[in-house]
Design an enzyme around this catalytic site. Structure first.
Site, PDB file in Angstrom:
ATOM      1  CB  CYS A   1      -0.939  -0.001   1.199  1.00  0.00           C
ATOM      2  SG  CYS A   1      -1.955  -1.488   1.274  1.00  0.00           S
TER       3      CYS A   1
ATOM      4  CG  HIS B   1      -2.171   4.536   5.044  1.00  0.00           C
ATOM      5  ND1 HIS B   1      -2.040   4.342   3.686  1.00  0.00           N
ATOM      6  CD2 HIS B   1      -2.277   3.296   5.591  1.00  0.00           C
ATOM      7  CE1 HIS B   1      -2.056   3.038   3.427  1.00  0.00           C
ATOM      8  NE2 HIS B   1      -2.208   2.388   4.567  1.00  0.00           N
TER       9      HIS B   1
ATOM     10  CD  GLU C   1      -2.201   8.122   8.800  1.00  0.00           C
ATOM     11  OE1 GLU C   1      -1.672   8.821   7.920  1.00  0.00           O
ATOM     12  OE2 GLU C   1      -3.201   7.396   8.584  1.00  0.00           O
TER      13      GLU C   1
ATOM     14  CE  LYS D   1      -5.643   4.354   1.751  1.00  0.00           C
ATOM     15  NZ  LYS D   1      -4.751   5.524   1.870  1.00  0.00           N
TER      16      LYS D   1
ATOM     17  CG  HIS E   1      -6.478   0.816   1.047  1.00  0.00           C
ATOM     18  ND1 HIS E   1      -5.516   1.369   0.229  1.00  0.00           N
ATOM     19  CD2 HIS E   1      -5.794   0.290   2.109  1.00  0.00           C
ATOM     20  CE1 HIS E   1      -4.317   1.193   0.761  1.00  0.00           C
ATOM     21  NE2 HIS E   1      -4.467   0.547   1.903  1.00  0.00           N
TER      22      HIS E   1
ATOM     23  CG  PHE F   1      -0.343  -5.782   4.425  1.00  0.00           C
ATOM     24  CD1 PHE F   1      -0.896  -4.909   5.343  1.00  0.00           C
ATOM     25  CD2 PHE F   1      -1.162  -6.745   3.861  1.00  0.00           C
ATOM     26  CE1 PHE F   1      -2.230  -4.997   5.705  1.00  0.00           C
ATOM     27  CE2 PHE F   1      -2.509  -6.846   4.209  1.00  0.00           C
ATOM     28  CZ  PHE F   1      -3.039  -5.970   5.126  1.00  0.00           C
TER      29      PHE F   1
END
Length: 429
Positions: free
Chosen positions: A167, A310, A321, A342, A347, A406
Site C-alpha cells: 500500500c 493513510h 497514524e 479513502k 483503499h 503490509f
C-alpha cells in the site's frame, strides 16, 4: 548522469482514474464534493463472501486510450495506468519529442498486479487444460507491465521502475521519481500507482485477515476513517499519475505548476506481517525523514498545513497514524487539517499513494482540502481535525501524504506551493 548539484522537481500534469470519476476534473469534483464511490461488487458474483462491496471504477472505457487488441491482451490495472499517464501528459501540455522520450523515466507502483488473470488461468489448469493457458498470461500478470506498457505507449526510453511495496507502492514510486530528477538529472518522470484487484481471491484473502469492512447493507457508509464504528477498509481500484518535471525546464516552457516536491521519507517497521507497532515508530521515522529531506528548502514542520492521511478505516491503522502524527508535530498537530480520501474511494492499495499525491498537489494549488466522509461518531481517542464531511478552504504552503503498507513498509511525501521555496545548496555542491 548524476548531477553535481541537486535539481528541483515540480508537478506539471495529473491523471486520475478513480471510483468517483475518470479524468482530473471529474475526480476532483467528486472528492471535494464528498461523493462516495463504494457500492455492491459487480465485477463478479460475491455470494458466499463476507464482504460484498467495493469501490469500483464505473465510468471507464479502455478503448478511449488503447486499441482493441491491446485492451484484450492487457489487465485492467494496466488499462488504468496507461489512461492516467496519457491524461497526465495531456494535462501537462508536454510535447514528447524524440529527444525528450529518450530521457524520460517511468516510475510506477502496484501492489498485487494481474490477480484476475491469475485466477482465470489457474481455473484452466485445474480443469486439466494446461495447453489452453494464454500466451499473454505472464505479461498480463506481472506488475511491472504497468510501467512497461506506459513506456511503450508513450515511447519513454529512460529508466523504468516498478515499486511493489504493497500500500506504499504509489508513494514510493513518486518518491523515486523525485529522486531521479533531483539526483539523477532526468528532465521528466511519469510517476504514480495503479491497481485493480476486485476479485474473489483478493476479497477472500483480505477477509481471512479481517481487514475488510463487512457493512454490506450500507456500502456508502462502510469506509469511515477515524470513526469509532469503523470495521475495516473497502477495497478500491484506479490509478493516479503525476508528471514530475525539472523545475527550470518547466518554467522555461511556461508550464502550469501544481506544486513542488520538497521531501521524501521511507522506513520499515520491521515488526509484523500486517500490523504496525503500538508506538508508531516506523510511521514516525518516515515522516521525520521526509521533513529532514525538505529542510533543504528551509521547511519547518510548522509549515505543513495538511496531511493526506493513510487513513484506511481499520481500528489499528487510524489509531497508530494519529499517534504518529501527534508525535511528529507536537503542539502543531492541533493546527493541522488531516483527511482521508479513502473514505470516498476506498483503499486503492498500490495505487493509493499515486492518487493521494495528486490530491495533495491539487489541494495546494487550489486551496481546498477534501473531506473525510462518514465521520459521524468520532473516536474519542482520535482528536485531530479530520475535516469531517465538508471540504475546507485553506491556503497551503506545504502538505504531507502518508502511505503505510503490509510488511511494515512506509512512505511519506512532502509537497509545497510553487515558487514559495528556495533550495539551500551546501557549499561545495
Amino acid at each position: 548522469m548524476r548531477t553535481p548539484t541537486p535539481k528541483r522537481a515540480v508537478v506539471t500534469g495529473l491523471g486520475l482514474v478513480t471510483p468517483v470519476g475518470t479524468g482530473l476534473e471529474k475526480a476532483w469534483k467528486g472528492l471535494v464534493g464528498g461523493e462516495n464511490g463504494v457500492g455492491p461488487i459487480t465485477r463478479f458474483p460475491p455470494q458466499g463472501l463476507k464482504t460484498a462491496i467495493a469501490a469500483e471504477v464505473k465510468d471507464f472505457d479502455p478503448l478511449d486510450f488503447l486499441d482493441k487488441k491491446s485492451v484484450k491482451r492487457l489487465e485492467p490495472f494496466i488499462h488504468f495506468a496507461v489512461a492516467a499517464a496519457k491524461m497526465a501528459v495531456a494535462d501537462a501540455g508536454l510535447e514528447l519529442t524524440a529527444e525528450l522520450r529518450a530521457e524520460t523515466a517511468c516510475s510506477m507502483g502496484c501492489g498485487l498486479g494481474g490477480l484476475r488473470t491469475m485466477e482465470e488461468n489457474h481455473s484452466i489448469i485445474m480443469g486439466g487444460r494446461p495447453d489452453r493457458i494464454s500466451p499473454f498470461f505472464i505479461p498480463m500478470l506481472i506488475g511491472n507491465m504497468s510501467a512497461g506498457i506506459v513506456a511503450i505507449e508513450l515511447g519513454l526510453k529512460g529508466p523504468n521502475y516498478l515499486s511493489a511495496t504493497a500500500c506504499a507502492a504509489g508513494t514510493h514510486a513518486v518518491g523515486l521519481g523525485y529522486q531521479l530528477i533531483r539526483d539523477g538529472g532526468f528532465p521528466v518522470v511519469v510517476a504514480g500507482g495503479t491497481e485493480s484487484v476486485v476479485t474473489p481471491l483478493a476479497v477472500s484473502g483480505f477477509n481471512a485477515i479481517k481487514a475488510l469492512s463487512t457493512r454490506n447493507d450500507e456500502p456508502e457508509k462502510a469506509s469511515r476513517p477515524f470513526d469509532s464504528d469503523r470495521d475495516g477498509f473497502v477495497l478500491g481500484e484506479g490509478a493516479g499519475i503525476l508528471i514530475l518535471e525539472e523545475r527550470e525546464r518547466a518554467k522555461a516552457r511556461g508550464a502550469r505548476i501544481y506544486a513542488e516536491l520538497l521531501g521524501f521519507g521511507a522506513s520499515c517497521d520491521a515488526f509484523h506481517f500486517t500490523a504496525p507497532p503500538d508506538d508508531g515508530a516506523g510511521a514516525v521515522a518516515a515522516m521525520e525523514r521526509a521533513l529532514a529531506d525538505a529542510s533543504a528548502f528551509g521547511l519547518k514542520r510548522e509549515d505543513i498545513g495538511y496531511v493526506n492521511a493513510h487513513g484506511t478505516s481499520t481500528q489499528l491503522n487510524d489509531r497508530i497514524e494519529t499517534l504518529a502524527i501527534k508525535k511528529v508535530f507536537g503542539e502543531h498537530a492541533g493546527n493541522l487539517c488531516v483527511s482521508s480520501t479513502k473514505s470516498e474511494i476506498g483503499h486503492l492499495l498500490g495505487a493509493a499513494g499515486g492518487v493521494e499525491a495528486a490530491v495533495l498537489a491539487l489541494s495546494i494549488s487550489r486551496g481546498l482540502i477534501p473531506p473525510t466522509v462518514n465521520l459521524d461518531n468520532p473516536d474519542p481517542e482520535l482528536d485531530l481535525d479530520y475535516v469531517p464531511w465538508k471540504a475546507r478552504e485553506k491556503k497551503l504552503k506545504a502538505g504531507m501524504s502518508n502511505s503505510f503498507g503490509f510488511g511494515g513498509t512506509n512512505g511519506v511525501l512532502i509537497l509545497g506551493a510553487a515558487d514559495a521555496w528556495e533550495l539551500e545548496i551546501p557549499s561545495g555542491g
